[in-house]
Design a protein around this motif. Sequence first.
Motif, mmCIF file in Angstrom:
data_model
loop_
_atom_site.group_PDB
_atom_site.id
_atom_site.type_symbol
_atom_site.label_atom_id
_atom_site.label_comp_id
_atom_site.label_asym_id
_atom_site.label_seq_id
_atom_site.Cartn_x
_atom_site.Cartn_y
_atom_site.Cartn_z
ATOM 1 N N ASP A 45 0.871 -1.180 0.000
ATOM 2 C CA ASP A 45 0.000 0.000 0.000
ATOM 3 C C ASP A 45 0.907 1.227 0.000
ATOM 4 O OD1 ASP A 45 -2.018 1.823 0.187
ATOM 5 O OD2 ASP A 45 -2.507 1.393 2.272
ATOM 6 N N THR A 47 0.900 4.269 -1.209
ATOM 7 C CA THR A 47 0.438 5.634 -0.981
ATOM 8 C C THR A 47 -0.335 5.784 0.314
ATOM 9 O OG1 THR A 47 -1.534 5.201 -2.320
ATOM 10 C CG2 THR A 47 0.370 6.151 -3.446
ATOM 11 N N TYR A 49 -3.304 4.907 1.049
ATOM 12 C CA TYR A 49 -4.687 5.323 0.828
ATOM 13 C C TYR A 49 -5.707 4.368 1.462
ATOM 14 C CZ TYR A 49 -6.009 1.602 -2.373
ATOM 15 O OH TYR A 49 -6.340 0.385 -2.882
ATOM 16 N N PRO A 52 -7.432 4.997 5.306
ATOM 17 C CA PRO A 52 -8.603 5.885 5.413
ATOM 18 C C PRO A 52 -9.874 5.281 4.826
ATOM 19 C CG PRO A 52 -6.672 7.130 4.749
ATOM 20 C CD PRO A 52 -6.273 5.693 4.709
ATOM 21 N N GLN A 337 -11.771 7.418 -4.788
ATOM 22 C CA GLN A 337 -10.627 7.595 -3.895
ATOM 23 C C GLN A 337 -9.474 6.646 -4.239
ATOM 24 O OE1 GLN A 337 -11.677 8.302 0.408
ATOM 25 N NE2 GLN A 337 -13.717 7.746 -0.354
ATOM 26 N N THR A 340 -7.826 8.896 -6.766
ATOM 27 C CA THR A 340 -7.294 10.177 -6.305
ATOM 28 C C THR A 340 -6.315 10.037 -5.151
ATOM 29 O OG1 THR A 340 -9.207 10.524 -4.859
ATOM 30 C CG2 THR A 340 -9.338 11.433 -7.086
ATOM 31 N N ARG A 341 -6.552 9.061 -4.254
ATOM 32 C CA ARG A 341 -5.647 8.861 -3.123
ATOM 33 C C ARG A 341 -4.583 7.812 -3.400
ATOM 34 N NH1 ARG A 341 -8.947 8.925 2.613
ATOM 35 N NH2 ARG A 341 -9.949 10.969 2.406
ATOM 36 N N GLY A 342 -4.962 6.783 -4.145
ATOM 37 C CA GLY A 342 -4.048 5.671 -4.368
ATOM 38 C C GLY A 342 -3.340 5.680 -5.696
#
Length: 422
Positions: A45, A47, A49, A52, A337, A340-342
Amino acid sequence: MRWIRAAGRGLLVLAVVLAGYGASGARAAGGLEGRGPLTLATAGDLTGYLGPLLQGWNRAHPGEKVTLVELPDSADESRAQMITDLRGGTRSRFDVLNIDVAWTSEFAAAGWIRPLPRDRFPLGTFLRPVVDTATYDGRLYAVPYVTNAGLLLYRKDVLAEEGVPPPRTWAELERAAKTIAPRRGLDGYAGQFLPYEGLTVNAAEAVYSAGGTILGDEGDRVTVGSAAREGIGFLARGVRDGWVPKEALTYTEEESRQAFQDGHLLFLRNWPYAYVSASAAGSPLAGKVGAVPLPGRDGPGTSVLGGSNLAVNTHAEHPDTAARLIAYLTSEGVQRQVLTRGALPPVRADLYEDPELVSRFPYLPTLRASVLTAAPRPKSPRYDQVSMVVQAVVHDAMSGHSTPEAAVRRLARELADISRRG
């Protein structure tokens, strides 16, 4: 990190591990029953992400909390740990596995993962080809979570100055790699040519882009032929004629990305993460990188689908919670997400046409086109053996140790042996 980071950083190998035994076991729709807490184990994992995302699940499901645990970064090591655990039968700790898309057939054929009811999941919202990676023998055995497809990255500043459009065919790629690249002090073209899973992907893309296949739909017959000879020949010719540097025979995704980002290559086959990295602020190539679908023999070629699928252990004690967690992770808001997050390519089709996301991730339309025309790697209950044979045969041909014709004969013979053993 190697291939798992490579394949779009989307090859997260997730496993949901049993963490409690006091669940209600209430009956659930779709033939799955049993609810309780879970542990989610993930490889790489990078990043951060996922934590959350799971906090959102845990707040909404206090009696079915998910605890995050990481497996090794290496795809091979994660697969080995999963298989060792799954072979324990009812003693297995893993409830849900996010497996590489190429492992679905192997895990299903071995009886390690259970068929899933299609109506529990939003399959109709996914990019169409990704669902095929989650099926085996006509049944759904997993749910797509992250997808990926190879792209051709190129120096758009160099091609613009030369007045040449990005290549759509092998001939156009070869011509530019032979002529424009050396004039600019660049090597022509590279992919992932070390003998590992990345080479299997590159070789399959070459065969598919020549109009061929490697195995039948479920790995029950060998289908290599003249198209395989053309595809392997294209790669081998590049090394022989010098427009593929010999150093590329040692490249994984990261080495090839670094060579391109450092300004040594005109063209690179890689996953979208390499585009993001090379285009980022501070990169020597910021503003100078373009991306198009992979070229093929007669026009745009065919990428291999990357990514990962979520599957449920046959012996999972809380399969209803597992199924609902999968539905949560593939919902529209969470998939947004994931991107955008990962920085991982989502499976939901509508996200590829969202103006805000396209502005932020300009490669999305190209990636969507590549995914829609992409194909899975060869399906086989013995996929690990199939992949090793492809790697060895193609690397020998690219290294000049055999001709493409001899490589295809050997490939057909060794794949037939695997099929008979299977």
